[in-house]
Design a protein around this motif. Structure first.
Motif, PDB file in Angstrom:
ATOM      1  N   ALA A 205      -6.790   7.294 -14.793  1.00 49.19           N
ATOM      2  CA  ALA A 205      -5.694   7.561 -15.721  1.00 49.19           C
ATOM      3  C   ALA A 205      -4.416   7.946 -14.984  1.00 49.19           C
ATOM      4  N   ASN A 206      -4.535   8.463 -13.750  1.00 53.58           N
ATOM      5  CA  ASN A 206      -3.364   8.886 -12.977  1.00 53.58           C
ATOM      6  C   ASN A 206      -2.866   7.811 -12.008  1.00 53.58           C
ATOM      7  N   TRP A 207      -3.645   6.737 -11.844  1.00 53.77           N
ATOM      8  CA  TRP A 207      -3.353   5.789 -10.786  1.00 53.77           C
ATOM      9  C   TRP A 207      -1.957   5.168 -10.912  1.00 53.77           C
ATOM     10  N   SER A 208      -1.545   4.824 -12.102  1.00 52.60           N
ATOM     11  CA  SER A 208      -0.244   4.169 -12.269  1.00 52.60           C
ATOM     12  C   SER A 208       0.905   5.057 -11.815  1.00 52.60           C
ATOM     13  N   SER A 209       0.756   6.381 -11.961  1.00 54.02           N
ATOM     14  CA  SER A 209       1.824   7.293 -11.556  1.00 54.02           C
ATOM     15  C   SER A 209       1.694   7.744 -10.106  1.00 54.02           C
ATOM     16  N   VAL A 210       0.546   7.480  -9.482  1.00 52.42           N
ATOM     17  CA  VAL A 210       0.306   7.921  -8.105  1.00 52.42           C
ATOM     18  C   VAL A 210       0.591   6.810  -7.100  1.00 52.42           C
ATOM     19  N   LYS A 211       0.244   5.563  -7.434  1.00 52.03           N
ATOM     20  CA  LYS A 211       0.207   4.500  -6.432  1.00 52.03           C
ATOM     21  C   LYS A 211       1.554   4.232  -5.765  1.00 52.03           C
ATOM     22  N   ASP A 212       2.644   4.430  -6.478  1.00 55.09           N
ATOM     23  CA  ASP A 212       3.962   4.141  -5.900  1.00 55.09           C
ATOM     24  C   ASP A 212       4.787   5.397  -5.637  1.00 55.09           C
ATOM     25  N   SER A 213       4.135   6.557  -5.647  1.00 51.93           N
ATOM     26  CA  SER A 213       4.932   7.783  -5.535  1.00 51.93           C
ATOM     27  C   SER A 213       4.423   8.747  -4.467  1.00 51.93           C
ATOM     28  N   ILE A 214       3.573   8.279  -3.548  1.00 53.53           N
ATOM     29  CA  ILE A 214       3.086   9.141  -2.469  1.00 53.53           C
ATOM     30  C   ILE A 214       4.045   9.048  -1.286  1.00 53.53           C
ATOM     31  N   ALA A 215       4.484  10.199  -0.804  1.00 51.41           N
ATOM     32  CA  ALA A 215       5.359  10.265   0.369  1.00 51.41           C
ATOM     33  C   ALA A 215       4.686  11.105   1.445  1.00 51.41           C
ATOM     34  N   VAL A 216       4.855  10.701   2.697  1.00 53.90           N
ATOM     35  CA  VAL A 216       4.288  11.400   3.841  1.00 53.90           C
ATOM     36  C   VAL A 216       5.419  11.781   4.778  1.00 53.90           C
ATOM     37  N   SER A 217       5.351  12.975   5.323  1.00 56.88           N
ATOM     38  CA  SER A 217       6.417  13.454   6.196  1.00 56.88           C
ATOM     39  C   SER A 217       6.623  12.505   7.370  1.00 56.88           C
ATOM     40  N   GLY A 218       7.890  12.191   7.648  1.00 55.10           N
ATOM     41  CA  GLY A 218       8.233  11.304   8.749  1.00 55.10           C
ATOM     42  C   GLY A 218       8.163   9.833   8.393  1.00 55.10           C
ATOM     43  N   ARG A 219       7.591   9.501   7.218  1.00 56.82           N
ATOM     44  CA  ARG A 219       7.463   8.099   6.828  1.00 56.82           C
ATOM     45  C   ARG A 219       8.118   7.811   5.480  1.00 56.82           C
ATOM     46  N   GLY A 220       8.342   8.857   4.709  1.00 54.94           N
ATOM     47  CA  GLY A 220       8.881   8.640   3.370  1.00 54.94           C
ATOM     48  C   GLY A 220       7.833   8.054   2.446  1.00 54.94           C
ATOM     49  N   ARG A 221       8.278   7.259   1.483  1.00 57.62           N
ATOM     50  CA  ARG A 221       7.367   6.641   0.524  1.00 57.62           C
ATOM     51  C   ARG A 221       6.466   5.651   1.235  1.00 57.62           C
ATOM     52  N   VAL A 222       5.141   5.762   1.022  1.00 54.28           N
ATOM     53  CA  VAL A 222       4.187   4.917   1.724  1.00 54.28           C
ATOM     54  C   VAL A 222       3.580   3.901   0.752  1.00 54.28           C
ATOM     55  N   THR A 223       2.945   2.879   1.318  1.00 54.79           N
ATOM     56  CA  THR A 223       2.321   1.826   0.523  1.00 54.79           C
ATOM     57  C   THR A 223       0.840   2.125   0.345  1.00 54.79           C
ATOM     58  N   THR A 224       0.375   1.995  -0.883  1.00 50.93           N
ATOM     59  CA  THR A 224      -1.041   2.213  -1.173  1.00 50.93           C
ATOM     60  C   THR A 224      -1.702   0.881  -1.509  1.00 50.93           C
ATOM     61  N   ASP A 225      -2.960   0.742  -1.122  1.00 54.13           N
ATOM     62  CA  ASP A 225      -3.726  -0.468  -1.392  1.00 54.13           C
ATOM     63  C   ASP A 225      -5.028  -0.083  -2.099  1.00 54.13           C
ATOM     64  N   GLU A 226      -5.289  -0.713  -3.237  1.00 51.11           N
ATOM     65  CA  GLU A 226      -6.537  -0.464  -3.944  1.00 51.11           C
ATOM     66  C   GLU A 226      -7.718  -0.950  -3.111  1.00 51.11           C
ATOM     67  N   VAL A 227      -8.798  -0.178  -3.129  1.00 54.06           N
ATOM     68  CA  VAL A 227     -10.039  -0.637  -2.518  1.00 54.06           C
ATOM     69  C   VAL A 227     -10.730  -1.539  -3.534  1.00 54.06           C
ATOM     70  N   PRO A 228     -10.951  -2.809  -3.218  1.00 53.46           N
ATOM     71  CA  PRO A 228     -11.540  -3.724  -4.204  1.00 53.46           C
ATOM     72  C   PRO A 228     -12.966  -3.339  -4.557  1.00 53.46           C
ATOM     73  N   ALA A 229     -13.384  -3.740  -5.739  1.00 54.02           N
ATOM     74  CA  ALA A 229     -14.754  -3.473  -6.179  1.00 54.02           C
ATOM     75  C   ALA A 229     -15.746  -4.252  -5.325  1.00 54.02           C
ATOM     76  N   ASN A 230     -16.952  -3.705  -5.204  1.00 53.62           N
ATOM     77  CA  ASN A 230     -17.979  -4.381  -4.416  1.00 53.62           C
ATOM     78  C   ASN A 230     -18.427  -5.681  -5.063  1.00 53.62           C
ATOM     79  N   LEU A 231     -18.329  -5.744  -6.386  1.00 54.17           N
ATOM     80  CA  LEU A 231     -18.787  -6.918  -7.115  1.00 54.17           C
ATOM     81  C   LEU A 231     -17.577  -7.672  -7.656  1.00 54.17           C
ATOM     82  N   ALA A 232     -17.382  -8.921  -7.217  1.00 55.33           N
ATOM     83  CA  ALA A 232     -16.213  -9.709  -7.632  1.00 55.33           C
ATOM     84  C   ALA A 232     -16.648 -11.134  -7.950  1.00 55.33           C
ATOM     85  N   PRO A 233     -17.296 -11.356  -9.104  1.00 50.84           N
ATOM     86  CA  PRO A 233     -17.789 -12.710  -9.428  1.00 50.84           C
ATOM     87  C   PRO A 233     -16.689 -13.743  -9.563  1.00 50.84           C
ATOM     88  N   GLN A 234     -15.464 -13.300  -9.866  1.00 50.69           N
ATOM     89  CA  GLN A 234     -14.368 -14.264  -9.994  1.00 50.69           C
ATOM     90  C   GLN A 234     -14.016 -14.904  -8.653  1.00 50.69           C
TER      91      GLN A 234
END
Length: 346
Positions: free
Chosen positions: A220-249
């Motif tokens: 429920a928090n992911w949409s507000s977290v994924k583009d708003s994490i900042a780390v000292s010395g780097r500023g806003r950082v890029t986040t990548d979802e860990v894909p599900a283990n099962l991907a039939p598509q």
């Protein structure tokens, strides 16, 4: 005819949704402001008296509501997991037959089952009760989203020690939390230190099965977290979802491109997913049993329950228009799922 929320006055004869101290509220339709004769007024007052509201203990109601939510979520999760398990079993059979070459036309069936499973997995957030994650693991807590912060892996953190890393989460920068990383800390200790720093922001850190740094936050928090994490010395950082283990598509099961190695890999994914689903089904069933035991051990307030039953019987026994309006208004929003959840507590 509409209903309004008004305090009742002594001697009032018009029907209202009124409240008074140490008494329950009354659900009665409002009257027109035009004058009415004494007979109509008395009839309205009589109907208001017969349409007495249900009274209950506030604390008990909150406990019952929480249990109801837990039971409803577990029941929904079980229904979803059963559907996934059936589709996985069907896929397992089709993949086994395809590899063995023992069934004609199994390739077409395999494609159909793979598409059906992909659609079911895509609807997990809506149909899984909010407690089944992308890897089909069940928890009594809300499902979480796993992700990584690009450039922030366990090896790079160790090599830069000693250092202090500060994090912030939020569109406006948010509060900053810092963590000290020392050269003599183990990977597990570094992960725990990062977890302590991020926990107040709704984010957690840990090591995955491969020893790599992975972060989690409630879905429920992911949409507000994924583009708003900042780390000292780097500023806003890029986040990548860990894909599900099962991907039939993403499976390669078509007539033109399917091959034995790809099918065997898909079969392994299906078997592993089935194991997780069976564990999740057991966990969800245990959660239901625990909730039922909690209800059985709880001491419900008999006076309140008796009063509630009597009040409802009085209202339901009357067939006049005002009582019917009171009943239908009181039951607005009571869904079938809520009724089934309450029945499940018995």
């Amino acid at each position: 005819m509409d209903t309004t929320l008004r305090p009742t006055n002594a001697g009032a004869t018009g029907g209202t949704l009124g409240t008074r101290a140490n008494a329950s509220s009354r659900l009665v339709p409002t009257r027109s402001t035009e004058s009415v004769d004494d007979t109509s007024a008395n009839a309205a007052a009589s109907s208001a008296a017969s349409a007495a509201p249900l009274r209950t203990n506030g604390s008990a109601a909150r406990i019952a509501s929480n249990l109801q939510d837990q039971v409803a979520g577990a029941q929904q999760a079980l229904d979803y997991l059963e559907r996934v398990a059936n589709q996985l079993e069907a896929l397992k059979g089709e993949l086994t037959a395809k590899l063995a070459g023992t069934r004609n036309g199994s390739r077409l069936q395999l494609e159909v089952h793979a598409r059906q499973l992909a659609q079911t997995l895509a609807g997990r957030k809506k149909n899984g009760g909010g407690s089944v994650d992308s890897n089909l693991n069940y928890s009594t807590r809300p499902a979480t989203q796993r992700f990584r912060i690009r450039g922030l892996d366990i090896e790079s953190v160790r090599k830069s020690a000693p250092q202090t890393i500060s994090f912030s989460v939020g569109s406006a920068g948010g509060p900053q939390m810092g963590v000290n990383i020392e050269p003599d800390q183990s990977n597990q200790q570094i992960a725990r230190a990062l977890d302590r720093a991020l926990a107040p922001m709704g984010v957690h850190a840990s090591l995955d099965e491969n020893g790599e740094l992975v972060f989690t936050t409630p879905e429920a928090n992911w949409s507000s977290v994924k583009d708003s994490i900042a780390v000292s010395g780097r500023g806003r950082v890029t986040t990548d979802e860990v894909p599900a283990n099962l991907a039939p598509q993403q499976w390669n099961v078509s007539a033109e491109t399917g091959n034995a190695d790809a099918l065997r890999q898909s079969l392994r994914e299906v078997v592993q997913a089935l194991e997780r689903v069976h564990r999740s089904q057991a966990a969800a069933s245990a959660a239901l049993q625990a909730a039922s035991a909690q209800v059985a051990d709880a001491a419900p307030p008999p006076p309140d329950m008796t009063i509630a039953v009597e009040d409802f019987n009085k209202v339901a026994a009357s067939t006049d228009y005002e009582s019917l309006i009171a009943l239908t208004s009181a039951l607005v929003g009571v869904s079938r799922d809520r009724v089934l959840a309450l029945l499940g507590l018995r």
